[in-house]
Design a protein around this motif. Structure first.
Motif, short mmCIF file in Angstrom:
data_model
loop_
_atom_site.label_atom_id
_atom_site.label_comp_id
_atom_site.label_asym_id
_atom_site.label_seq_id
_atom_site.Cartn_x
_atom_site.Cartn_y
_atom_site.Cartn_z
N UNK A 401 0.63 -1.30 0.41
CA UNK A 401 -0.39 -0.23 0.42
C UNK A 401 0.76 1.32 -0.19
N UNK A 402 1.89 1.13 0.97
CA UNK A 402 3.02 2.08 0.77
C UNK A 402 3.48 2.96 -0.82
N UNK A 403 3.34 1.67 -1.62
CA UNK A 403 4.01 1.98 -2.61
C UNK A 403 3.60 2.66 -3.73
N UNK A 404 2.53 2.69 -3.61
CA UNK A 404 0.74 3.36 -4.45
C UNK A 404 0.95 4.67 -3.88
N UNK A 405 1.26 5.39 -2.82
CA UNK A 405 0.46 6.31 -2.35
C UNK A 405 2.43 7.72 -2.89
N UNK A 406 1.81 8.32 -3.80
CA UNK A 406 2.83 9.06 -4.56
C UNK A 406 2.82 10.60 -5.40
N UNK A 408 5.15 13.39 -7.21
CA UNK A 408 6.20 13.65 -8.70
C UNK A 408 7.17 13.33 -8.74
N UNK A 409 7.85 12.91 -6.68
CA UNK A 409 9.57 12.36 -6.22
C UNK A 409 9.24 11.02 -5.57
N UNK A 410 8.29 10.56 -6.51
CA UNK A 410 7.93 8.93 -6.40
C UNK A 410 6.86 8.52 -4.43
N UNK A 411 7.82 7.66 -3.84
CA UNK A 411 6.78 7.47 -3.14
C UNK A 411 6.65 8.78 -1.45
N UNK A 412 4.93 8.62 -1.35
CA UNK A 412 5.22 10.19 -0.50
C UNK A 412 4.90 9.29 0.81
N UNK A 413 6.38 10.01 1.53
CA UNK A 413 6.27 9.04 2.74
C UNK A 413 6.44 9.53 3.85
#
Length: 539
Positions: A401-406, A408-413
Motif C-alpha cells: 500500500x505504501x508504494x501506491x501513494x506517490x 512527482x518525487x516518487x513515494x510520498x513517505x
C-alpha cells in the motif's frame, strides 16, 4: 627395496551420509532455481530477461510449495539429513511454507513495473540518472536526496534490474536452510547466504539513490559485525561442547563439569547475532535506516521473510540447545524483550516517515515475538510460528500500500502527505486502516489472535510481569497506528498532495493476498494454529 604397502581402510569406514531428498526437496528447488536465474542473467539479452525471470521465480516458488505440501501431507516423522546438518520437523515445514508464501508475495511486488515505470530497481548501483530531456544527472528531491528520473542511454526507456530475482531466490533459500539448521556452522553459512543478497538489493533503488546506497552500506557494516559475533559465539560453544551440533551442546550443558564461562559467553555472542537479524532492540539500529532507504519491495521482503527466518532460528537454538539452562539466560532475554518493546513503542511515536514508523513497529513486534521464543514449551513454539505467519502477511501488504501513494518525487513517505487520503482513494485508505488495526492487535484481525497466542504461552510459562509490560507497550504502539488513520480520514488533503497510483496485477495480487490472510487468520485461525501445533523443534 622393501615395497611400501599402504593400509586400506575397511570398506564401511567411510560412507556417504544418507540424504532424505524428499524432505529437503523444497530447499533444493529454490536454490536450484536461483542458479538457473543466474544463468538467465548471463546468457539472455537484457530486454528478454524480465519476463523469463518473473516466470522462472514464480514457477520455482510454486514447485517448491507443491513439493512441500505433498511431503507434509504424509504426516512425516521428524528427520535429520545431510549428515545431521538439517532437521526437518513440523516447525521447519511450517516455517518453510510461510517463507515460500511470503516469498511469492515479495516477488510479485519486486516484479511490478506499473507502479514505478520500468520497475523499482536500476541496472547498476553506480548508474546516474538521465534527467528529463535526455541529459545525464540527478534531480534533487525535497528531502535533499537524489531522485532519479530515468536510466540507460539518453532517450531510452527505463530498464529493470532483473538481478534482484536471483538475489531474492538465494536469500529465500538461505532463510529456509537457516530455520532448519541442526548445527551452528550450517546456520552461520545460511546466515551469510541470506544476508549478502539483501545487502545488494538494498542499494538498488531507482529513486533516492544516495539514501538507498547509505542504507546498503549501513546494513552491510552492521551485519558484518553481527556475523562476527555469531561466529565468535560459535567458536566458544565448540570449545565448551566439542561439537557445533545443537543436541551435543544441550547434552554438554546438562551434564558437564566444565566451567560455564564458555557456555554462556558463547550463548551471549550467538544470540547477539541472531537478535540483530531479527531487529530486536537494542540491536535494532540498522532497521529504521535500511527500511527507509531500501526499495519498498525489498523492505517488504526483509520485514516479512527475514523476521520469520530470524525468529525461527532463535526459537530452534533456545529450544534445542539451551532448554536445560533456561533459568540462567531467561532473565537477560527478559530485559532485551522489554528494551525492544519500549524502543519500538516510544520511538515509533516520534516518527514522521511512514517507513521508519513501520520499522519501529517491527522492533516492538520483535519484543512480543521474543516472549514466544523464550517460552520453551510446545505452546510457545506454536504461538511464535502463528505470530510470524500473521505478522509477515500484514507487513507485506502494508508496504504494498505504501508504494501506491506517490507524488512527482516518487513515494510520498512523510506522514503529512497522507492527510485526507480517504477522500482521494477510500478503498486504499480502508485497506490501510484494516492493516494498521491488525498491527495494533485489534480483534477480528490476525494481529489480535497472534498476540493473544503469544501472551497466553508466556503467561503459562511463568512470565506474567513480562506479559503486563507487553500489553502496556502494545497499547502505546497503537497510538501511532491510529494517528495515521486519523490523518487519512479527519484531515483535508492538500491541493498539491500526492495521488494514488492504480496498481498493476502483481501489486494488486500481493496486497490482496496479505489482506485476505490477515482477515482469515483473525476470523478462523484454528487451521493455521493446528498446523503450527504439530510438534516441537527436534535435533
Amino acid at each position: 627395496m622393501t615395497p611400501v604397502v599402504l593400509a586400506q581402510a575397511p570398506a564401511d569406514a567411510i560412507s556417504a551420509p544418507p540424504i532424505a531428498y524428499g524432505a529437503i526437496a523444497p530447499v533444493l528447488i529454490v536454490l536450484g532455481g536461483a542458479c538457473l536465474a543466474v544463468l538467465t542473467e548471463a546468457f539472455l539479452p537484457r530486454h528478454q530477461r524480465w519476463p523469463v525471470q518473473v516466470a522462472l521465480s514464480l514457477v520455482v516458488l510454486a514447485a517448491a510449495g507443491v513439493t512441500l505440501g505433498v511431503y507434509a501431507g504424509g504426516s512425516p516423522a521428524a528427520v535429520t539429513t545431510l549428515g545431521d546438518a538439517l532437521s526437518v520437523d513440523n516447525p521447519t515445514l511450517f516455517l518453510w511454507g510461510t517463507l515460500l508464501l511470503l516469498g511469492l508475495g515479495s516477488v510479485l511486488l519486486i516484479a511490478d513495473r506499473s507502479v514505478e515505470p520500468g520497475g523499482a530497481f536500476i541496472p547498476s548501483s553506480a548508474t546516474r540518472a538521465a534527467a528529463a530531456g535526455g541529459g545525464g544527472g540527478t534531480v534533487t528531491g525535497g528531502d535533499g536526496a537524489d531522485v532519479d528520473r530515468d536510466y540507460g542511454e539518453p532517450g531510452s526507456a527505463p530498464t529493470m534490474q532483473t538481478e534482484v530475482f536471483p538475489f531474492a531466490l538465494f536469500a529465500l533459500g538461505g532463510m529456509m536452510v537457516f530455520v532448519s539448521a541442526n548445527d551452528l556452522l550450517t546456520m552461520f553459512i545460511a546466515l551469510e547466504v541470506l544476508s549478502l543478497p539483501l545487502y545488494l538489493m538494498c542499494g538498488l533503488a531507482r529513486r533516492r539513490r544516495l539514501l538507498s546506497q547509505e542504507a546498503a552500506v549501513k546494513y552491510f557494516l552492521l551485519g558484518a559485525f553481527a556475523s562476527a559475533f555469531f561466529l565468535y559465539g560459535l567458536a566458544l560453544l565448540y570449545g565448551y561442547a566439542g561439537s557445533v551440533k545443537l543436541s551435543a551442546i544441550a547434552q554438554a550443558a546438562a551434564g558437564s563439569d566444565r566451567s560455564d564461562t564458555l557456555l554462556f559467553g558463547g550463548l551471549a555472542l550467538l544470540v547477539v547475532g541472531l537478535l540483530f537479524k531479527g531487529s530486536v532492540g537494542p540491536f535494532h539500529t540498522w532497521t529504521p535506516d535500511v527500511y527507509q532507504g531500501a526499495p519498498t519491495p525489498v523492505t517488504a521482503f526483509m520485514a516479512a521473510c527475514t523476521k520469520v527466518a530470524a525468529f525461527g532460528a532463535i526459537s530452534r537454538v533456545l529450544f534445542v540447545a539451551f532448554d536445560t539452562t533456561r533459568w540462567e539466560w531467561r532473565g537477560v532475554l527478559w530485559a532485551v524483550a522489554i528494551v525492544s518493546m519500549v524502543i519500538g513503542a516510544v520511538l515509533g511515536l516520534t516518527q514522521t516517515d511512514i517507513k521508519r514508523m513501520i520499522a519501529y513497529s517491527s522492533i516492538a513486534h520483535a519484543g512480543f515475538l521474543l516472549l514466544g521464543s523464550m517460552s520453551i514449551t510446545e505452546q510457545g513454539v506454536s504461538a511464535t510460528l502463528f505470530y510470524l505467519l500473521a505478522y509477515g502477511f500484514t507487513t507485506l501488504a502494508v508496504f504494498g500500500v505504501i508504494s501506491l501513494v506517490r507524488d512527482s518525487d516518487g513515494e510520498a513517505l512523510h506522514l503529512s502527505q497522507w492527510a485526507g487520503l480517504a477522500k482521494r482513494s477510500p478503498l486504499l485508505a480502508g485497506v490501510m486502516t484494516f492493516l494498521l488495526l491488525a498491527l495494533a492487535g485489534i480483534p477480528l484481525t490476525s494481529g489480535f489472535t497472534a498476540k493473544f497466542a503469544v501472551f497466553a504461552a508466556a503467561l503459562n510459562d511463568g512470565m506474567a510481569p513480562l506479559v503486563v509490560i507487553a500489553l502496556v507497550a502494545s497499547a502505546v504502539a497503537a497510538f501511532f497506528y491510529l494517528r495515521v488513520i486519523v490523518l487519512m480520514y479527519f484531515n483535508e488533503p492538500a491541493p498539491d498532495g500526492p495521488t494514488v497510483t492504480v496498481p498493476g496485477a502483481f501489486t494488486t495480487a500481493a496486497i490482496t493476498l496479505g489482506v485476505l490472510v490477515t482477515l482469515l487468520l483473525g476470523i478462523v485461525p484454528s487451521l493455521a494454529l493446528g498446523m503450527a501445533s504439530g510438534g516441537p523443534f527436534s535435533g
